[in-house]
Structure formats: structure tokens, C-alpha cells
Design an enzyme around this catalytic site. Structure first.
Site, PDB file in Angstrom:
ATOM      1  N   GLU A  71       9.489  -3.650  10.509  1.00 41.97           N
ATOM      2  CA  GLU A  71       9.782  -2.299  10.016  1.00 41.97           C
ATOM      3  C   GLU A  71      10.107  -1.363  11.183  1.00 41.97           C
ATOM      4  O   GLU A  71       9.399  -1.347  12.201  1.00 41.97           O
ATOM      5  CB  GLU A  71       8.570  -1.753   9.229  1.00 41.97           C
ATOM      6  CG  GLU A  71       8.776  -0.320   8.756  1.00 41.97           C
ATOM      7  CD  GLU A  71       7.810   0.119   7.665  1.00 41.97           C
ATOM      8  OE1 GLU A  71       6.988  -0.699   7.209  1.00 41.97           O
ATOM      9  OE2 GLU A  71       7.898   1.297   7.266  1.00 41.97           O
ATOM     10  N   ASP A 100      -0.847  -6.308  -0.435  1.00 44.01           N
ATOM     11  CA  ASP A 100      -1.165  -5.716   0.876  1.00 44.01           C
ATOM     12  C   ASP A 100      -2.668  -5.589   1.070  1.00 44.01           C
ATOM     13  O   ASP A 100      -3.377  -5.113   0.170  1.00 44.01           O
ATOM     14  CB  ASP A 100      -0.579  -4.290   0.920  1.00 44.01           C
ATOM     15  CG  ASP A 100       0.359  -4.088   2.090  1.00 44.01           C
ATOM     16  OD1 ASP A 100       0.378  -4.938   3.003  1.00 44.01           O
ATOM     17  OD2 ASP A 100       1.089  -3.079   2.070  1.00 44.01           O
ATOM     18  N   LYS A 107      -0.571  -9.564   2.728  1.00 43.52           N
ATOM     19  CA  LYS A 107       0.175  -9.054   3.898  1.00 43.52           C
ATOM     20  C   LYS A 107      -0.796  -8.265   4.756  1.00 43.52           C
ATOM     21  O   LYS A 107      -1.630  -7.512   4.228  1.00 43.52           O
ATOM     22  CB  LYS A 107       1.356  -8.166   3.460  1.00 43.52           C
ATOM     23  CG  LYS A 107       2.133  -7.605   4.662  1.00 43.52           C
ATOM     24  CD  LYS A 107       3.480  -7.030   4.270  1.00 43.52           C
ATOM     25  CE  LYS A 107       3.423  -5.659   3.662  1.00 43.52           C
ATOM     26  NZ  LYS A 107       2.788  -4.614   4.504  1.00 43.52           N
ATOM     27  N   ASP A 109       0.836  -1.205   0.000  1.00 47.69           N
ATOM     28  CA  ASP A 109       0.000   0.000   0.000  1.00 47.69           C
ATOM     29  C   ASP A 109       0.871   1.256   0.000  1.00 47.69           C
ATOM     30  O   ASP A 109       0.362   2.376  -0.052  1.00 47.69           O
ATOM     31  CB  ASP A 109      -1.019  -0.014   1.144  1.00 47.69           C
ATOM     32  CG  ASP A 109      -0.379  -0.045   2.519  1.00 47.69           C
ATOM     33  OD1 ASP A 109       0.865  -0.063   2.609  1.00 47.69           O
ATOM     34  OD2 ASP A 109      -1.139  -0.044   3.514  1.00 47.69           O
ATOM     35  N   SER A 110       2.206   1.083   0.000  1.00 49.53           N
ATOM     36  CA  SER A 110       3.113   2.208  -0.274  1.00 49.53           C
ATOM     37  C   SER A 110       2.828   2.768  -1.657  1.00 49.53           C
ATOM     38  O   SER A 110       3.275   3.868  -1.999  1.00 49.53           O
ATOM     39  CB  SER A 110       4.576   1.752  -0.180  1.00 49.53           C
ATOM     40  OG  SER A 110       4.780   0.611  -0.992  1.00 49.53           O
ATOM     41  N   GLU A 121      -1.004  -5.905   8.344  1.00 50.03           N
ATOM     42  CA  GLU A 121      -0.186  -5.169   9.327  1.00 50.03           C
ATOM     43  C   GLU A 121      -0.699  -5.360  10.749  1.00 50.03           C
ATOM     44  O   GLU A 121      -1.895  -5.318  10.991  1.00 50.03           O
ATOM     45  CB  GLU A 121      -0.234  -3.659   9.018  1.00 50.03           C
ATOM     46  CG  GLU A 121       0.602  -3.270   7.831  1.00 50.03           C
ATOM     47  CD  GLU A 121       0.735  -1.753   7.685  1.00 50.03           C
ATOM     48  OE1 GLU A 121       0.396  -0.999   8.634  1.00 50.03           O
ATOM     49  OE2 GLU A 121       1.165  -1.328   6.606  1.00 50.03           O
TER      50      GLU A 121
HETATM   51  O1  KIV Z   1       3.544  -1.089   1.607  1.00 52.02           O
HETATM   52  C1  KIV Z   1       4.719  -1.455   1.549  1.00 52.02           C
HETATM   53  O2  KIV Z   1       5.419  -1.237   0.550  1.00 52.02           O
HETATM   54  C2  KIV Z   1       5.276  -2.157   2.694  1.00 52.02           C
HETATM   55  C3  KIV Z   1       6.743  -2.408   2.691  1.00 52.02           C
HETATM   56  C4  KIV Z   1       7.466  -1.168   3.029  1.00 52.02           C
HETATM   57  C5  KIV Z   1       7.127  -3.518   3.573  1.00 52.02           C
HETATM   58  O3  KIV Z   1       4.579  -2.486   3.581  1.00 52.02           O
END
Ligand code: KIV
Length: 271
Positions: free
Chosen positions: A188, A89, A119, A50-51, A121
């Protein structure tokens, strides 16, 4: 039935690499051409993170990123990658939903998005959601420490796990994630010594970003790696190329050649 491609990475491979002491990388990817290049370069794990919101869409944090946006980019990445393990994510709103919602959203990431795993969080409620997804056959990568979706609760982009209580809480969270059936965990923004301790404490492969060299693997946001992040990005990021410079130079060269009447020339025109 055809045999699986031996070069294709599976979720279980990460635990094997940890046991063998083989360090590995993960990179974020958001589109087809970069996914194709990273996959061909042998990057074993690609994360449609989600970056996306910050690196590509110009948002100040990741909280605005929708499932729809991630699925849209994930599908482009999936079309470009043949061998890498693809992780998508679960964005802010999905990750805070009911087990039913998170299952539905994870299914969209694996179905329409073409991802192999999701993924999620955080610890606590995210651990319960992890068990729920794993029980339904959806592989889950955890994410502990400085979890950007909890930016406001954490009081900003702050290194996590400093102090005895915070350290104990992270050690407990990684154990719970392992018990919940996660196949790996991103660490992180934690002190390097704690990154190493967490890695030793678990059979889960740890993938660090700002968590020191003691993790089993390392992840970077692609735009930080390529030198595309204005200002260079956070302290833990390192630019391994100057793609911003290359883009600027190419745009200026095009402008100069057109202004001088040298482009398009004969070789780039139809007769
Ligand atoms: O969203 C993302 O790119 C991440 C990475 C920085 C691990 O969670």
C-alpha cells in the site's frame, strides 16, 4: 467426503496466478448482500478489512476497530460468499499483542468469523507473528508500505519507500514475510517503480493499492470502487460506479412519489 468445489479459491491459487502472470483483484466486503453480489460477480478474494472503521462506521482511522466488530461483519460476509477466498484483518490491538493473543484472535476470525485466512500489517514483529500463525496452520496475508495501523508512527498518510534506505527496508521486509510463510502481501502507498521491484523480488503474490500497475493483483476498498466515499477517497482510488448518486436519486424519488400520492399504488397494496 465430497470433492472440493473447483470454483472455490484457495490460498495457494494466488501463487499459481502469479507464476502464470494472471492479474487478479481483491475487494473489501463488510456485509452479506455485497458479499453475495461480489462473490457472484467472480471476485476471487474478499477482504473484511479494518477499513470497516472508516468506510462503514464513520471513524477517522482504523485504530478503533475491534476484533469483535470484524468478526461480526466477517460472519455476515462468510454467509454471503460461496467461492471467494475470505481474508479477515487482524485489527490494531490484536496485531500488537502476544503470539498467544494473536493466535486466539486469528482463531476467532477463522472460527466464528468464517474466514479462510487473516491479514496482518507490518514487518518486524508482525513477521514473527506470521511465522507463529503459519506454524499453527493459519494462512497469513502480509501488508507492507503505508500500513494504516501505524498511521501515527509514520507521521500521517504518507507514501512509503521513498529513498534508498526505505526501499532497502521494504525489500528486506518482503523477503522476511516470504520466509515466514505468508501466502500473499498487500503493498500500500509505495511508488509504482518500487511496487514493481518488490513484486519481481519475491515469489509472494503482491496485491497493490496505490502501489502502481506492476503488482500481481490490485485491491480497492469497496466504497471507493462504488463512488460512496465522500470526496472521492485517496489519489489511488477510482470510482467505477456512482452508487452515492443512485442512493440519493432513489431516496428523492421515493419522497416525491409519496408526496404526490402515487406510492403506494394498487400494485403495492394488499386487497
Ligand atoms: O483494511 C483494508 O481494507 C485494507 C485494504 C485497503 C488493503 O487493508
Amino acid at each position: 467426503m465430497t470433492a472440493p468445489d473447483p470454483a472455490t479459491v484457495r490460498v495457494g491459487d494466488l501463487a499459481v496466478w502469479k507464476r502464470e502472470g494472471r492479474r487478479f483483484i481483491m475487494l473489501t466486503a463488510y456485509d452479506h448482500p455485497t458479499a453475495r453480489l461480489l462473490d457472484a460477480a467472480g471476485v476471487p478474494v474478499l477482504l473484511v478489512g479494518d477499513s470497516l472503521g472508516m468506510a462503514v462506521l464513520g471513524h477517522p482511522n482504523t485504530l478503533t476497530v475491534t476484533l469483535r466488530a470484524i468478526v461480526h461483519h466477517a460472519a455476515a460476509v462468510a454467509r454471503g460468499a460461496e467461492h471467494a477466498l475470505l481474508v479477515g484483518d487482524l485489527p490494531f490491538r490484536s496485531a500488537r499483542g502476544t503470539p498467544e493473543r494473536v493466535t486466539r484472535d486469528a482463531c476467532r476470525l477463522l472460527g466464528a468469523g468464517g474466514m479462510h485466512a487473516v491479514k496482518l500489517e507490518g514487518g518486524g514483529p508482525a513477521v514473527e507473528l506470521t511465522s507463529h500463525l503459519v506454524a499453527r496452520g493459519i494462512p497469513v496475508m502480509g501488508h507492507l508500505g503505508l500500513t494504516p495501523q501505524s498511521l501515527h508512527a509514520l507521521g500521517g498518510w504518507r507514501v512509503q519507500g521513498r529513498g534508498a534506505q526505505a526501499r532497502t527496508a521494504l525489500l528486506a521486509a518482503i523477503r522476511e514475510l516470504e520466509e515466514a510463510g505468508a501466502f500473499a502481501v498487500v503493498l500500500e502507498g509505495v511508488p509504482a517503480a518500487l511496487g514493481a521491484e518488490l513484486t519481481r523480488s519475491t515469489a509472494l503474490p503482491t496485491i497493490g493499492i496505490g502501489a502502481g500497475p506492476g503488482c500481481d493483483g490490485q485491491v480497492l476498498v469497496l466504497h471507493d470502487l462504488l463512488g460512496l466515499t465522500p470526496g472521492g477517497g485517496p489519489r489511488f482510488a477510482r470510482a467505477f460506479a456512482d452508487v452515492a448518486g443512485a442512493i440519493t436519486q432513489a431516496a428523492r424519488a421515493f419522497q416525491d412519489e409519496v408526496a404526490a400520492g402515487r406510492f403506494p399504488d394498487d400494485a403495492h397494496s394488499y386487497r
